[in-house]
Design a protein around this motif. Structure first.
Motif, PDB file in Angstrom:
ATOM      1  N   LEU A 168       0.557  -0.919  -0.076  1.00 57.97           N
ATOM      2  CA  LEU A 168       0.139   0.163   0.029  1.00 57.97           C
ATOM      3  C   LEU A 168       0.961   1.770   0.067  1.00 57.97           C
ATOM      4  O   LEU A 168      -0.008   2.406  -0.774  1.00 57.97           O
ATOM      5  CB  LEU A 168      -1.171  -0.321   1.076  1.00 57.97           C
ATOM      6  N   LEU A 169       1.985   1.424   1.256  1.00 59.18           N
ATOM      7  CA  LEU A 169       2.632   2.344   0.667  1.00 59.18           C
ATOM      8  C   LEU A 169       3.912   3.057  -0.142  1.00 59.18           C
ATOM      9  O   LEU A 169       3.368   3.942  -0.546  1.00 59.18           O
ATOM     10  CB  LEU A 169       3.772   2.064   1.740  1.00 59.18           C
ATOM     11  N   LEU A 170       3.580   1.698  -1.023  1.00 62.27           N
ATOM     12  CA  LEU A 170       4.306   1.671  -2.629  1.00 62.27           C
ATOM     13  C   LEU A 170       3.142   2.988  -3.118  1.00 62.27           C
ATOM     14  O   LEU A 170       4.216   3.336  -4.158  1.00 62.27           O
ATOM     15  CB  LEU A 170       4.474   0.449  -3.370  1.00 62.27           C
ATOM     16  N   PHE A 171       1.824   2.914  -3.000  1.00 60.14           N
ATOM     17  CA  PHE A 171       1.150   3.490  -4.259  1.00 60.14           C
ATOM     18  C   PHE A 171       0.294   4.372  -3.594  1.00 60.14           C
ATOM     19  O   PHE A 171      -0.904   4.925  -4.862  1.00 60.14           O
ATOM     20  CB  PHE A 171       0.433   2.424  -5.096  1.00 60.14           C
ATOM     21  N   MET A 172       0.532   4.468  -1.788  1.00 66.96           N
ATOM     22  CA  MET A 172      -0.558   5.885  -2.049  1.00 66.96           C
ATOM     23  C   MET A 172      -0.059   6.558  -2.337  1.00 66.96           C
ATOM     24  O   MET A 172       1.363   6.747  -1.963  1.00 66.96           O
ATOM     25  CB  MET A 172      -0.293   5.289  -0.075  1.00 66.96           C
ATOM     26  N   PRO A 173      -0.784   7.905  -1.652  1.00 62.39           N
ATOM     27  CA  PRO A 173      -2.468   8.198  -1.364  1.00 62.39           C
ATOM     28  C   PRO A 173      -2.923   7.589  -2.668  1.00 62.39           C
ATOM     29  O   PRO A 173      -2.786   8.270  -4.149  1.00 62.39           O
ATOM     30  CB  PRO A 173      -2.334   9.834  -1.056  1.00 62.39           C
ATOM     31  N   PHE A 174      -3.760   6.694  -2.525  1.00 66.28           N
ATOM     32  CA  PHE A 174      -5.431   6.468  -3.652  1.00 66.28           C
ATOM     33  C   PHE A 174      -6.537   7.213  -3.969  1.00 66.28           C
ATOM     34  O   PHE A 174      -6.918   7.871  -3.080  1.00 66.28           O
ATOM     35  CB  PHE A 174      -5.517   4.627  -3.343  1.00 66.28           C
ATOM     36  N   LYS A 175      -6.016   7.845  -5.110  1.00 65.35           N
ATOM     37  CA  LYS A 175      -7.456   8.528  -5.051  1.00 65.35           C
ATOM     38  C   LYS A 175      -9.042   8.001  -4.531  1.00 65.35           C
ATOM     39  O   LYS A 175      -9.629   8.612  -4.364  1.00 65.35           O
ATOM     40  CB  LYS A 175      -7.804   8.835  -7.195  1.00 65.35           C
ATOM     41  N   ARG A 176      -9.243   6.945  -5.347  1.00 61.40           N
ATOM     42  CA  ARG A 176     -10.088   5.645  -4.643  1.00 61.40           C
ATOM     43  C   ARG A 176     -10.234   4.983  -4.296  1.00 61.40           C
ATOM     44  O   ARG A 176     -10.239   3.459  -4.410  1.00 61.40           O
ATOM     45  CB  ARG A 176     -11.984   5.420  -6.035  1.00 61.40           C
ATOM     46  N   PRO A 177      -9.929   4.997  -2.732  1.00 61.47           N
ATOM     47  CA  PRO A 177      -9.261   3.898  -2.412  1.00 61.47           C
ATOM     48  C   PRO A 177     -10.712   2.575  -1.913  1.00 61.47           C
ATOM     49  O   PRO A 177     -10.673   1.651  -1.575  1.00 61.47           O
ATOM     50  CB  PRO A 177      -9.502   4.371  -0.255  1.00 61.47           C
ATOM     51  N   GLY A 178     -11.536   3.408  -1.937  1.00 62.84           N
ATOM     52  CA  GLY A 178     -12.961   2.449  -1.533  1.00 62.84           C
ATOM     53  C   GLY A 178     -13.447   1.423  -2.563  1.00 62.84           C
ATOM     54  O   GLY A 178     -13.492   0.396  -2.530  1.00 62.84           O
ATOM     55  N   GLN A 179     -13.002   1.487  -4.311  1.00 59.24           N
ATOM     56  CA  GLN A 179     -13.073   0.483  -5.165  1.00 59.24           C
ATOM     57  C   GLN A 179     -11.865  -0.784  -4.615  1.00 59.24           C
ATOM     58  O   GLN A 179     -12.709  -1.778  -4.766  1.00 59.24           O
ATOM     59  CB  GLN A 179     -12.813   1.033  -6.649  1.00 59.24           C
ATOM     60  N   ILE A 180     -10.890   0.244  -3.721  1.00 61.84           N
ATOM     61  CA  ILE A 180     -10.097  -1.645  -3.981  1.00 61.84           C
ATOM     62  C   ILE A 180     -10.455  -2.726  -2.482  1.00 61.84           C
ATOM     63  O   ILE A 180     -10.583  -3.358  -2.614  1.00 61.84           O
ATOM     64  CB  ILE A 180      -8.686  -0.696  -2.982  1.00 61.84           C
ATOM     65  N   TYR A 181     -11.078  -1.413  -1.596  1.00 60.66           N
ATOM     66  CA  TYR A 181     -11.518  -2.272  -0.488  1.00 60.66           C
ATOM     67  C   TYR A 181     -12.741  -2.802  -0.752  1.00 60.66           C
ATOM     68  O   TYR A 181     -13.125  -4.344   0.023  1.00 60.66           O
ATOM     69  CB  TYR A 181     -12.718  -0.538   0.428  1.00 60.66           C
ATOM     70  N   VAL A 182     -13.612  -2.626  -1.813  1.00 56.11           N
ATOM     71  CA  VAL A 182     -15.396  -3.094  -2.316  1.00 56.11           C
ATOM     72  C   VAL A 182     -14.692  -4.815  -2.941  1.00 56.11           C
ATOM     73  O   VAL A 182     -14.369  -5.420  -3.027  1.00 56.11           O
ATOM     74  CB  VAL A 182     -16.224  -2.661  -2.524  1.00 56.11           C
ATOM     75  N   LEU A 183     -13.838  -4.704  -3.746  1.00 63.52           N
ATOM     76  CA  LEU A 183     -13.081  -4.972  -4.757  1.00 63.52           C
ATOM     77  C   LEU A 183     -12.545  -6.570  -3.629  1.00 63.52           C
ATOM     78  O   LEU A 183     -12.823  -7.577  -4.132  1.00 63.52           O
ATOM     79  CB  LEU A 183     -11.731  -5.097  -5.801  1.00 63.52           C
ATOM     80  N   LEU A 184     -12.373  -6.284  -2.880  1.00 61.74           N
ATOM     81  CA  LEU A 184     -11.518  -6.946  -2.038  1.00 61.74           C
ATOM     82  C   LEU A 184     -12.200  -8.225  -1.130  1.00 61.74           C
ATOM     83  O   LEU A 184     -11.932  -9.115  -0.389  1.00 61.74           O
ATOM     84  CB  LEU A 184     -10.263  -6.982  -0.934  1.00 61.74           C
ATOM     85  N   GLN A 185     -13.635  -7.007  -0.819  1.00 62.15           N
ATOM     86  CA  GLN A 185     -14.685  -8.543  -0.833  1.00 62.15           C
ATOM     87  C   GLN A 185     -15.021  -9.893  -1.213  1.00 62.15           C
ATOM     88  O   GLN A 185     -14.975 -10.889  -0.330  1.00 62.15           O
ATOM     89  CB  GLN A 185     -15.926  -7.801  -0.184  1.00 62.15           C
ATOM     90  N   PHE A 186     -14.959  -9.741  -2.620  1.00 66.67           N
ATOM     91  CA  PHE A 186     -15.097 -10.864  -3.274  1.00 66.67           C
ATOM     92  C   PHE A 186     -13.188 -11.710  -3.268  1.00 66.67           C
ATOM     93  O   PHE A 186     -14.043 -12.725  -3.274  1.00 66.67           O
ATOM     94  CB  PHE A 186     -14.809 -10.131  -4.659  1.00 66.67           C
TER      95      PHE A 186
ATOM     96  N   LEU B 103      -7.192   0.833   4.649  1.00 64.92           N
ATOM     97  CA  LEU B 103      -7.981   1.778   3.416  1.00 64.92           C
ATOM     98  C   LEU B 103      -9.548   2.063   4.670  1.00 64.92           C
ATOM     99  O   LEU B 103      -9.953   3.016   4.629  1.00 64.92           O
ATOM    100  CB  LEU B 103      -8.773   1.063   2.786  1.00 64.92           C
ATOM    101  N   MET B 104      -9.974   0.926   5.044  1.00 53.17           N
ATOM    102  CA  MET B 104     -10.983   1.585   5.935  1.00 53.17           C
ATOM    103  C   MET B 104     -10.969   2.652   6.995  1.00 53.17           C
ATOM    104  O   MET B 104     -11.470   3.615   7.103  1.00 53.17           O
ATOM    105  CB  MET B 104     -11.992   0.642   6.765  1.00 53.17           C
ATOM    106  N   ARG B 105      -9.823   2.589   7.930  1.00 52.59           N
ATOM    107  CA  ARG B 105      -9.266   3.078   9.249  1.00 52.59           C
ATOM    108  C   ARG B 105      -9.524   4.895   8.532  1.00 52.59           C
ATOM    109  O   ARG B 105      -9.318   5.566   8.834  1.00 52.59           O
ATOM    110  CB  ARG B 105      -8.815   2.652   9.772  1.00 52.59           C
ATOM    111  N   SER B 106      -8.476   4.334   7.515  1.00 49.80           N
ATOM    112  CA  SER B 106      -7.831   5.600   6.669  1.00 49.80           C
ATOM    113  C   SER B 106      -8.882   6.434   5.703  1.00 49.80           C
ATOM    114  O   SER B 106      -9.636   8.066   6.454  1.00 49.80           O
ATOM    115  CB  SER B 106      -6.496   5.158   5.769  1.00 49.80           C
ATOM    116  N   CYS B 107      -9.984   6.061   5.261  1.00 50.05           N
ATOM    117  CA  CYS B 107     -10.953   6.677   5.036  1.00 50.05           C
ATOM    118  C   CYS B 107     -11.687   7.300   6.427  1.00 50.05           C
ATOM    119  O   CYS B 107     -12.387   8.648   6.042  1.00 50.05           O
ATOM    120  CB  CYS B 107     -12.163   5.637   4.054  1.00 50.05           C
TER     121      CYS B 107
END
Length: 416
Positions: free
Chosen positions: A274-292, A327-331
């Motif tokens: 995450l540190l390599l690619f942060m900050p994310f513009k749309r972190p919610g999309q990553i959060y949702v995809l990881l549920q799958f 991602l949840m906590r940072s948002c």
């Protein structure tokens, strides 16, 4: 989406020592809690040889009693000088393991439950203040700050848990003395923090934090998704995986520690990525995809793979949950207004803690009625539900983080 969080009113940056001191204290605190959770699990399943149902009931009791205390902790944290408050809480916690030593010769279930409740209650009192302090001691964006706070404590937790089997072989007293020492060191590290006066006047507003969370749709959606995810996903790890490790794979304290270590290793690796690619513009999309993807991991675990594949899947689960938790906590940390930040963060913690007794009771009895592997099935269903809801019906998918404004990720700088 930009949101006024009252932080724009600040004109001074914290001293350079503030974040290292906070990070050292949090790392020691989290590593002590990880060792305590592992020790309590082994006391129930390895020392006292209790059933999955009794273990689940005990875990539910340990996690449910501090729930009200957590909300009180959020109210207090917004109204006190946080530095001295956290020092006091941490040093009191260091005394709790020493008390249990007196009961080791005739250890009973209620002794372990009382010990777990005491530590959980003190953690609940201090954690809102600890998390709310992050915005006031960091000099970087919130996303990367939260990632670092996830990485370093996890690394130290791995070290502490790697010594569990060795310490346990010398006797539980050594584990408890070590636990007390780590808590004490965490308290002393907090001396490096600056004064953290309350963000508002001490007027009692019991429902203010809850009302503020409801007024921000994204915060409301994130809290709801975190609660549902925690019921049988985080709960599946806390209860289901521990029983699977001991009952299905016949593991002892070394294997139980190995399971926790590979899970933490995955969590640490996820935050490095995450540190390599942060900050994310749309972190919610990553959060949702990881549920799958979590649903797929749980299906693989249910198929009862050989031991080394089981450990690999647990590591992948840790990677998955490491990303979603950060991602949840940072948002939420970014969206919560400073005036009610500790209370809103206490609601986030409450969503974790309220799910724990529900999942412990349900999964403990489900496992007793069926088998340990069946305890992972509810997590499969809920992961799919969260993915569909987050993708199609929630604003989380389209949320744009303010952390990405004016910052570039390390990876993008290297590529360019």
């Amino acid at each position: 989406m930009a949101l006024d969080t009252d932080d724009s009113q600040k004109s001074t940056k914290p001293p350079y020592i503030a974040f290292p001191a906070y990070l050292a204290s949090s790392s020691l605190w989290v590593s002590a809690l990880s060792l305590e959770i592992l020790m309590v699990t082994w006391m129930f399943l390895g020392v006292l040889k209790e059933s999955a149902a009794i273990y689940g009931n005990a875990r539910a009791l340990i996690s449910s009693v501090p729930l009200v205390v957590l909300l009180v902790g959020g109210l207090v944290a917004d109204r006190v000088e946080a530095r001295l408050y956290l020092i006091a809480i941490t040093l009191v916690t260091a005394c709790v393991p020493l008390v249990l030593i007196a009961f080791l010769d005739g250890l009973l279930v209620w002794h372990v439950i009382a010990f777990g409740i005491a530590v959980a209650m003190l953690n609940a009192m201090g954690e809102p203040a600890r998390q709310a302090a992050v915005n006031r001691i960091t000099r970087a964006d919130i996303q990367r700050t939260i990632a670092v706070i996830a990485i370093v404590p996890s690394l130290l937790s791995m070290v502490s848990m790697s010594f569990f089997a060795h310490l346990e072989s010398k006797g539980l007293m050594w584990v408890l003395v070590t636990l007390s020492s780590i808590f004490a060191l965490s308290g002393f590290a907090l001396i490096g923090l600056p004064r953290l006066p309350p963000a508002k006047r001490p007027k009692l507003e019991l429902a203010a934090g809850f009302a503020a969370a409801l007024k921000i749709p994204l915060v409301r959606d994130l809290l709801a998704m975190n609660f549902v995810s925690s019921i049988f996903n985080a709960g599946g790890y806390i209860v289901g995986v521990q029983v699977i490790a001991t009952n299905v794979y016949g593991g002892g304290p070394a294997f139980l520690a190995s399971v926790s270590l590979v899970f933490l290793l995955g969590s640490v690796a996820s935050n490095f990525l995450l540190l390599l690619f942060m900050p994310f513009k749309r972190p919610g999309q990553i959060y949702v995809l990881l549920q799958f993807t979590r649903m797929l991991l749980l299906v693989c675990l249910i198929l009862h793979p050989v031991e080394w594949i089981f450990l690999g899947l647990i590591g992948c689960w840790g990677l998955n949950m490491g990303v979603t938790t950060t991602l949840m906590r940072s948002c939420v940390q970014e969206l919560a207004p400073e005036r009610h930040r500790a209370q809103i963060l206490s609601l986030l913690l409450l969503s974790f803690m309220l799910a724990s007794p529900i999942s412990s009771l349900a999964l403990g009895h489900l496992i007793d009625w069926t088998s340990p592997l069946v305890g992972l099935v509810p997590g499969v269903v809920l992961s799919l539900v969260l993915f569909v809801w987050g993708w199609k019906f929630s604003g989380v998918w389209n949320y744009q983080s303010d952390s990405a404004v004016g910052y570039r990720s390390w990876a993008s700088r290297v590529i360019s």
